[in-house]
Every structure is written in C-alpha cells, then in structure tokens.
Design a protein around this motif. Structure first.
Motif, PDB file in Angstrom:
ATOM      1  N   ARG A  32      72.186  49.971  69.527  1.00 41.53           N
ATOM      2  CA  ARG A  32      71.633  48.770  70.168  1.00 41.53           C
ATOM      3  C   ARG A  32      70.873  49.125  71.439  1.00 41.53           C
ATOM      4  N   ARG A  33      71.439  49.995  72.254  1.00 42.94           N
ATOM      5  CA  ARG A  33      70.821  50.324  73.538  1.00 42.94           C
ATOM      6  C   ARG A  33      69.613  51.242  73.381  1.00 42.94           C
ATOM      7  N   SER A  34      69.534  51.956  72.279  1.00 38.83           N
ATOM      8  CA  SER A  34      68.398  52.860  72.078  1.00 38.83           C
ATOM      9  C   SER A  34      67.176  52.144  71.515  1.00 38.83           C
ATOM     10  N   ALA A  35      67.323  50.894  71.087  1.00 35.65           N
ATOM     11  CA  ALA A  35      66.222  50.179  70.435  1.00 35.65           C
ATOM     12  C   ALA A  35      64.976  50.084  71.315  1.00 35.65           C
TER      13      ALA A  35
ATOM     14  N   THR B 224      72.311  58.482  74.059  1.00 35.90           N
ATOM     15  CA  THR B 224      73.650  59.066  73.921  1.00 35.90           C
ATOM     16  C   THR B 224      74.052  59.801  75.188  1.00 35.90           C
ATOM     17  N   LEU B 225      73.080  60.439  75.829  1.00 37.46           N
ATOM     18  CA  LEU B 225      73.363  61.118  77.097  1.00 37.46           C
ATOM     19  C   LEU B 225      73.859  60.131  78.145  1.00 37.46           C
ATOM     20  N   ASP B 226      73.214  58.964  78.226  1.00 36.60           N
ATOM     21  CA  ASP B 226      73.628  57.957  79.201  1.00 36.60           C
ATOM     22  C   ASP B 226      75.052  57.487  78.928  1.00 36.60           C
ATOM     23  N   ILE B 227      75.351  57.229  77.661  1.00 36.47           N
ATOM     24  CA  ILE B 227      76.693  56.762  77.307  1.00 36.47           C
ATOM     25  C   ILE B 227      77.715  57.868  77.485  1.00 36.47           C
ATOM     26  N   THR B 228      77.341  59.108  77.159  1.00 35.04           N
ATOM     27  CA  THR B 228      78.256  60.234  77.322  1.00 35.04           C
ATOM     28  C   THR B 228      78.600  60.454  78.788  1.00 35.04           C
ATOM     29  N   ALA B 229      77.604  60.297  79.665  1.00 38.42           N
ATOM     30  CA  ALA B 229      77.847  60.471  81.099  1.00 38.42           C
ATOM     31  C   ALA B 229      78.913  59.501  81.588  1.00 38.42           C
ATOM     32  N   VAL B 230      78.888  58.281  81.074  1.00 35.13           N
ATOM     33  CA  VAL B 230      79.908  57.296  81.447  1.00 35.13           C
ATOM     34  C   VAL B 230      81.241  57.639  80.801  1.00 35.13           C
ATOM     35  N   SER B 231      81.191  58.065  79.535  1.00 33.95           N
ATOM     36  CA  SER B 231      82.421  58.346  78.798  1.00 33.95           C
ATOM     37  C   SER B 231      83.206  59.502  79.398  1.00 33.95           C
TER      38      SER B 231
ATOM     39  N   ASP C  85      89.410  58.765  72.131  1.00 29.46           N
ATOM     40  CA  ASP C  85      89.829  58.943  70.739  1.00 29.46           C
ATOM     41  C   ASP C  85      89.204  57.911  69.807  1.00 29.46           C
ATOM     42  N   ASN C  86      88.805  56.780  70.363  1.00 34.63           N
ATOM     43  CA  ASN C  86      88.268  55.697  69.539  1.00 34.63           C
ATOM     44  C   ASN C  86      86.739  55.669  69.553  1.00 34.63           C
ATOM     45  N   PHE C  87      86.122  56.770  69.944  1.00 39.72           N
ATOM     46  CA  PHE C  87      84.670  56.759  70.101  1.00 39.72           C
ATOM     47  C   PHE C  87      83.967  56.461  68.781  1.00 39.72           C
ATOM     48  N   PHE C  88      84.474  57.000  67.683  1.00 37.86           N
ATOM     49  CA  PHE C  88      83.829  56.794  66.382  1.00 37.86           C
ATOM     50  C   PHE C  88      84.367  55.571  65.646  1.00 37.86           C
ATOM     51  N   ARG C  89      85.247  54.839  66.263  1.00 35.01           N
ATOM     52  CA  ARG C  89      85.816  53.667  65.593  1.00 35.01           C
ATOM     53  C   ARG C  89      84.830  52.511  65.624  1.00 35.01           C
ATOM     54  N   ILE C  90      84.615  51.909  64.472  1.00 32.83           N
ATOM     55  CA  ILE C  90      83.762  50.730  64.346  1.00 32.83           C
ATOM     56  C   ILE C  90      84.601  49.592  63.789  1.00 32.83           C
TER      57      ILE C  90
ATOM     58  N   GLY D 187      81.560  48.881  68.538  1.00 31.60           N
ATOM     59  CA  GLY D 187      81.977  50.264  68.705  1.00 31.60           C
ATOM     60  C   GLY D 187      80.951  51.032  69.515  1.00 31.60           C
ATOM     61  N   SER D 188      81.326  52.227  69.925  1.00 34.68           N
ATOM     62  CA  SER D 188      80.421  53.041  70.743  1.00 34.68           C
ATOM     63  C   SER D 188      79.166  53.439  69.983  1.00 34.68           C
ATOM     64  N   LEU D 189      79.320  53.749  68.693  1.00 36.28           N
ATOM     65  CA  LEU D 189      78.143  54.117  67.907  1.00 36.28           C
ATOM     66  C   LEU D 189      77.186  52.933  67.761  1.00 36.28           C
TER      67      LEU D 189
END
Length: 345
Positions: free
Chosen positions: A49-52, A288-295, A28-33, A42-44
């Motif tokens: 940061r990880r995509s840089a 995002t795919l990598d993070i989604t797989a974990v999420s 529920d807090n995925f979009f929370r910054i 936050g996740s976003l």
C-alpha cells in the motif's frame, strides 16, 4: 549460476529478500496476513500500500530517463494534484457524491497533464536541459500548490475520495490495484508495441533516431506528460490517504526516491535500455527500507544514514567490476570481468 548473478534484477531481489527476512528477527508476525472485515492486514500489505505512490512516480521517471532526460518536478506535481482535488471537494455541496468527486479527480489529473506538457515543451521544443527545465516547475510548483491551498492544510471528508488511498477492493488496497494497473498498462505500451524501442532509440542516440525518421521531439513531450500524469495520480493517493492536502509535505523529495528506484532497477541515467520491473522492484525496496528501519528500531535521526548504507551495499553488489575485484571470477559473473560485462549487468 553466472547468468543468474549477471541478471540486472538478481541483486535487488536478493537485497529485498534479505530485508524481508531480517524483519523476522524483530517481529515474529511480520509475514502474517490477517483478514478482518473483508480487508487484508499485515506488514506485507502495508509495504504494497505504501509503495503505490512511489511505484507510480518511478514508472513515469523510468520513461523520462529512458529518453535521456530527468524530471525533478514530480513531487511538486503531486502536491498540486492533491491540493486542487481537496480544494474542489471542499467546495462541493455533497462531498460524498461519486459523480462530482470523479469530475474533481479528472480536473486534477488534467492540470497535471498541462504541467507535463509544459516540461516537454521546455525540453523538446526550446532545448532546455531537462534538469533545469524540470527544476523550474519543481520550485514554482510548490508555490502553485501553496496558492491553491492559501498556505493552509486543507482537510476533506469525502468517502468516495478516501477510497483511492485508504480503500479496499476484494480485500486488497485500492492504491495497490491502481499502481498495478498502471504498471500493466506501461508494460503493454512499452513491450507489446513499438513504443519501447522508440524510447530506447531516442535515449540511446537522439540524432540517429531523428535521422532514421523517428519523431524524437514528440516522444520526448509524451514521456513528460506520462510522468506528470502518474505523479498526479500518486498525489491523489497521498492526499486521499491522509484526507488532506499539505502542499509542503506532499511528494517531498519523492523525485529523489524515484530516481533511486529507477537506477536500482538497472536503468542507466544516460538513457537507452530501461526496465519497468526493475523500477517497480526498486520502489518496493525503498519502501521496505523505511518499514524495516522502524521495525528494527533504527533511531529517527539515523534513518537516512541506514538507508544510504543499504543502497551503497546494493550498488556495490550490482557492480561487476567490484564483484570481480572482491570475489574473483564467480563474483564478476563473467570470464574476464571486462567493462562490457559490467554494461550488460
């Protein structure tokens, strides 16, 4: 509506939005910054940061592919860059001194430029196929990185160096800002000058461009140098983030992710027209795919399969021929679903 569907960035954007929204089901807090100690969290923010590093490598790969080439050595160049930087920082009398650390960073990038020049020389001057020429450095580069680190993981403790991969400026990750500046410079060079047209002409028809007076050899060397420079900066970000140099893990298989990001963004592997925005979007999708797989709790042993399924779905959605057969006239984005429409898409 049909023009929107036919746009090369429409389906990648749709997939990215679906991935982001689907995370809300499991978090529920995925979009929370949040703002803590002057830093955004936050996740976003983690995605940015990880995509840089991948964005940087994808930028260089886009330029190389636009000329009809390929660069498989970017992962090894990343490893070499991080290894040399950590080795030199470890030898500093004061690793927290900003000036010497900046000199180390410059030395690491300079070495990467030499390797890029080597790749360009093999391809443009000696006429070796790009996949073979860069495969040489892909294999040998890992050995060079291991020679630099003596086969060990080099740990460093340098506050200025750590800023590159784990620092923040005005609350935003420095690695993201570096990638954003690189994207801005690349767009300015390729879309505000004649360089973009020259790249497309060389990739579209090297012989015709040479007969037209374009120095295709010089441009080919230049794009490989650019790719190596971006990979070197990505390697610095990676090693800075973990405060160490691992010649085996740094940049491992990132060349494949970069090629995938470029293709997802609408750039053809045959060369010619390219899309900087598409490559950046493709890199963000992969991260995002990598993070989604974990999420969503995808088991580790099936993570790669999960990514493959999503990528296949995206590729099918981008195919005008597939949409025409499955969804009819509306899905094809054209009146006839002709091959020409697919090329335009």
């Amino acid at each position: 509506m049909t023009n929107l569907v036919r746009h090369r960035l429409f389906w990648p954007t749709v997939v990215l939005v679906v991935l982001l929204v689907s995370n809300l089901i499991f978090s529920d807090n995925f979009f929370r910054i949040t703002l803590q100690d002057g830093h955004l969290y936050g996740s976003l923010i983690d995605i940015l940061r990880r995509s840089a590093p991948l964005v940087l490598v994808a930028l260089g790969m886009t330029l190389v592919i636009s000329t009809g080439g390929i660069d498989l050595s970017v992962g090894s160049v990343m490893a070499i860059s991080g290894a040399l930087a950590c080795l030199l920082i470890g030898d500093l009398s004061n690793p927290d001194a900003v000036g010497p650390v900046l000199l180390v960073i410059g030395a690491a990038i300079a070495l990467c430029l030499v390797f890029g020049l080597w790749n360009g020389f093999l391809v443009a001057v000696l006429g070796i196929q790009p996949i073979i020429a860069t495969l040489i450095l892909m294999v040998a580069g890992r050995g060079v990185a291991q020679l630099i680190t003596d086969g060990q993981i080099l740990n460093v403790h340098s506050a200025p160096y750590r800023v590159i991969g784990a620092g923040y400026f005005l609350g935003v990750p420095v690695s993201f800002l570096i990638a954003a500046v690189a994207v801005g410079l690349t767009v300015a060079l390729t879309r505000r000058t004649a360089l973009g047209l020259l790249l497309e002409s060389v990739g579209g028809s090297p012989t015709a461009s040479r007969l037209a007076g374009i120095r295709a050899r010089r441009i080919t060397i230049m794009v490989y140098v650019f790719a190596a420079a971006f990979a070197g900066v990505a390697g610095l970000i990676y090693s800075s983030d973990v405060s160490s140099a691992d010649s085996n893990a740094a940049g491992n298989l990132i060349e494949l992710n970069a090629i995938l990001a470029v293709v997802l963004g609408g750039t053809a592997l045959t060369g010619g027209r390219f899309s900087i925005a598409g490559s950046v979007l493709g890199a963000v999708i992969i991260t995002t795919l990598d993070i989604t797989a974990v999420s969503v709790g995808v088991p580790v042993e099936t993570t790669l399969l999960f990514k493959a399924v999503v990528v296949i779905i995206l590729c099918l959605a981008q195919s005008a021929t597939f949409r025409a057969k499955v969804f009819g006239r509306f899905g094809s984005g054209s009146r006839s679903g002709s091959p020409r429409a697919e090329v335009a898409a």
